[in-house]
Design a protein around this motif. Structure first.
Motif, short mmCIF file in Angstrom:
data_model
loop_
_atom_site.label_atom_id
_atom_site.label_comp_id
_atom_site.label_asym_id
_atom_site.label_seq_id
_atom_site.Cartn_x
_atom_site.Cartn_y
_atom_site.Cartn_z
N ILE A 7 42.23 43.94 40.78
CA ILE A 7 40.83 43.63 41.41
C ILE A 7 40.10 42.71 40.69
O ILE A 7 39.64 41.54 40.78
N PHE A 8 40.25 43.12 39.24
CA PHE A 8 39.44 42.49 38.15
C PHE A 8 39.94 40.89 37.86
O PHE A 8 39.12 40.09 37.83
N THR A 9 41.51 41.04 37.90
CA THR A 9 42.16 39.77 37.68
C THR A 9 41.88 38.69 39.06
O THR A 9 41.78 37.52 38.88
N ARG A 10 41.93 39.36 40.26
CA ARG A 10 41.68 38.56 41.46
C ARG A 10 40.23 37.94 41.46
O ARG A 10 40.13 36.70 41.81
N VAL A 11 39.29 38.69 41.16
CA VAL A 11 37.81 38.01 41.02
C VAL A 11 37.79 36.84 39.97
O VAL A 11 37.46 35.80 40.28
N LYS A 12 38.71 37.03 38.80
CA LYS A 12 38.51 36.00 37.64
C LYS A 12 39.32 34.82 38.55
O LYS A 12 38.88 33.47 38.18
N GLU A 13 40.37 34.91 39.13
CA GLU A 13 41.13 33.77 39.81
C GLU A 13 40.24 33.14 41.04
O GLU A 13 40.25 31.90 41.00
N LEU A 14 39.87 33.80 41.81
CA LEU A 14 39.30 33.35 43.18
C LEU A 14 37.89 32.37 42.53
O LEU A 14 37.43 31.61 43.35
N GLN A 15 37.03 32.89 41.53
CA GLN A 15 36.03 32.22 41.39
C GLN A 15 36.16 30.94 40.92
O GLN A 15 35.09 29.90 40.97
N HIS A 16 37.27 30.56 40.33
CA HIS A 16 37.47 28.92 40.32
C HIS A 16 38.16 28.11 41.21
O HIS A 16 38.21 27.09 41.09
N ASP A 24 33.79 39.62 49.21
CA ASP A 24 34.56 40.77 49.70
C ASP A 24 35.21 41.27 48.30
O ASP A 24 35.40 42.62 48.08
N GLN A 25 35.64 40.54 47.21
CA GLN A 25 36.45 40.77 46.37
C GLN A 25 35.49 41.61 45.21
O GLN A 25 35.86 42.78 44.64
N LEU A 26 34.21 41.34 45.29
CA LEU A 26 33.09 41.86 44.42
C LEU A 26 32.67 43.29 44.87
O LEU A 26 32.48 44.10 43.94
N TRP A 27 32.84 43.33 46.13
CA TRP A 27 32.38 44.74 46.80
C TRP A 27 33.65 45.70 46.29
O TRP A 27 33.44 46.67 45.89
N GLN A 28 34.97 45.08 46.10
CA GLN A 28 36.18 45.95 45.68
C GLN A 28 35.74 46.13 44.33
O GLN A 28 36.11 47.47 43.87
N LEU A 29 35.45 45.13 43.39
CA LEU A 29 35.10 45.36 41.81
C LEU A 29 34.04 46.35 41.59
O LEU A 29 34.10 47.18 40.91
N ASN A 188 29.41 40.28 34.87
CA ASN A 188 29.42 39.46 33.76
C ASN A 188 30.62 39.67 33.19
O ASN A 188 31.48 38.64 32.72
N SER A 189 31.18 40.74 33.27
CA SER A 189 32.35 41.18 32.38
C SER A 189 33.68 40.54 33.09
O SER A 189 34.63 40.22 32.40
N ALA A 190 33.39 40.17 34.24
CA ALA A 190 34.50 39.37 35.03
C ALA A 190 34.33 37.78 35.22
O ALA A 190 35.02 36.87 35.61
N ASP A 191 32.99 37.44 34.45
CA ASP A 191 32.73 36.05 34.38
C ASP A 191 32.36 35.37 35.79
O ASP A 191 32.56 34.36 36.12
N VAL A 192 31.78 36.31 36.59
CA VAL A 192 31.40 35.87 37.79
C VAL A 192 30.15 34.99 37.68
O VAL A 192 29.04 35.49 37.12
N PRO A 193 30.01 33.82 38.10
CA PRO A 193 29.18 33.06 38.18
C PRO A 193 27.76 33.68 38.90
O PRO A 193 27.87 34.37 39.80
N LYS A 194 26.55 32.96 38.49
CA LYS A 194 25.36 33.68 39.05
C LYS A 194 25.21 33.59 40.57
O LYS A 194 24.95 34.34 41.46
N ALA A 195 25.76 32.10 40.86
CA ALA A 195 25.58 32.02 42.26
C ALA A 195 26.41 32.91 43.31
O ALA A 195 25.95 33.39 44.40
N ALA A 196 27.60 33.30 42.87
CA ALA A 196 28.17 34.40 43.47
C ALA A 196 27.79 35.85 43.46
O ALA A 196 27.69 36.34 44.30
N GLN A 197 27.13 35.99 42.20
CA GLN A 197 26.29 37.38 42.18
C GLN A 197 25.26 37.34 42.98
O GLN A 197 25.16 38.45 43.66
#
Length: 285
Positions: A7-16, A24-29, A188-197
């Motif tokens: 899940i962590f890896t997927r979040v980092k991939e999708l945000q780019h 949906d992935q953040l709910w999983q995270l 933040n540990s998954a480098d999720v941008p503020k807009a996505a947060q």
């Protein structure tokens, strides 16, 4: 742990990815709680317990009724209810439960919250923890002593308010004080941008009908929830920054507290210093 890493890896991939909605992935995270297998000693402890299964409604994630499992040791007249934290289970309190079983006239109850341990549920949340705690109280009666760790502290607080009970002793171990800030730290540990947060928090508000900021223990806590309220913490706890703990203690001076240096957020429930202090508190109760 494998799934949470995926899940962590997927979040980092999708945000780019351009225009990719990662809510949906953040709910999983945020809401997937890794389940760790029982150790031999933990299984032996559960084999000595009387097991039970109760149900709670999950209107937010599975939209179904979930079964959760619990365990009872002893048949004394004084009840002790233990509520574990995130990504944990009742058997993780093996050291404390083993110690409490030496105290006369106790009935010790622990359980695996929905989405944790042996209980049903793919995703979990604080309200499921609180509902499970309420279900145990309504089924087996008001506990004299309530012990919570991390998220379990907040669950116990909500359950006390919902059921109207007043335990003689409330023991809070490294409580998760500010849920929103914990979510932000995770993202933040998954480098999720503020807009996505921000989009995730909008989704949270819509699903639960309250903002994440509502789940702040310093705000939720009410004076008089217990006859005696005792709190254990580690000032260098990485999961619960001391600034939030200090806010809780400053705003509610009725809470007696004690620091356990180098205990850490996860290992404190096994700390011999803490276990000895809890035994003393329970014996005096």
């Amino acid at each position: 742990m494998k799934k949470i890493k995926e899940i962590f890896t997927r979040v980092k991939e999708l945000q780019h990815a351009d225009h990719e909605d990662i809510t949906d992935q953040l709910w999983q995270l945020i809401c997937y709680s890794p389940k760790f297998p029982l150790r031999l000693q933990q299984q032996q402890l559960l084999d000595e317990a009387t097991p039970f299964t109760l149900e709670v409604d999950d209107p937010h994630f599975s939209h179904s009724v979930l079964k959760f499992n619990g365990f009872i040791w002893g048949n004394g007249s004084r009840k002790v209810l233990i509520t574990h934290g995130w990504s944990s289970k009742g058997a993780d309190f093996i050291d404390l439960i083993t110690a409490l079983r030496t105290v006369e006239n106790l009935q010790i109850i622990a359980f695996d919250a929905p989405g944790n341990g042996s209980s049903e549920g793919e995703l979990s949340n604080l309200l499921l923890f609180a509902k499970a705690t309420e279900a145990v109280i309504k089924t087996y009666g008001a506990p004299d002593v309530m012990i919570g760790h991390s998220l379990g502290v907040v669950a116990n607080t909500i359950a006390i308010q919902q059921t109207g009970i007043k335990p003689s002793l409330l023991i809070n171990i490294t409580p998760m004080v500010n849920l929103k800030e914990n979510f932000i730290t995770t993202m933040n540990s998954a480098d999720v941008p503020k807009a996505a947060q921000d989009k995730f928090f909008e989704s949270f508000n819509k699903i639960f009908d309250v903002p994440t900021s509502y789940f702040n223990l310093a705000d939720i806590y009410q004076e008089g929830v217990a006859v005696k309220h005792w709190l254990a913490y580690d000032k260098d706890d990485k999961m619960t920054p001391f600034a939030y703990m200090q806010e809780l203690l400053n705003r509610h001076p009725v809470i007696t507290s004690k620091e356990y240096p180098d205990a850490t957020h996860e290992r404190i429930i096994k700390d011999p210093r803490l276990i000895e202090d809890i035994l003393e508190l329970v014996r005096k109760q």
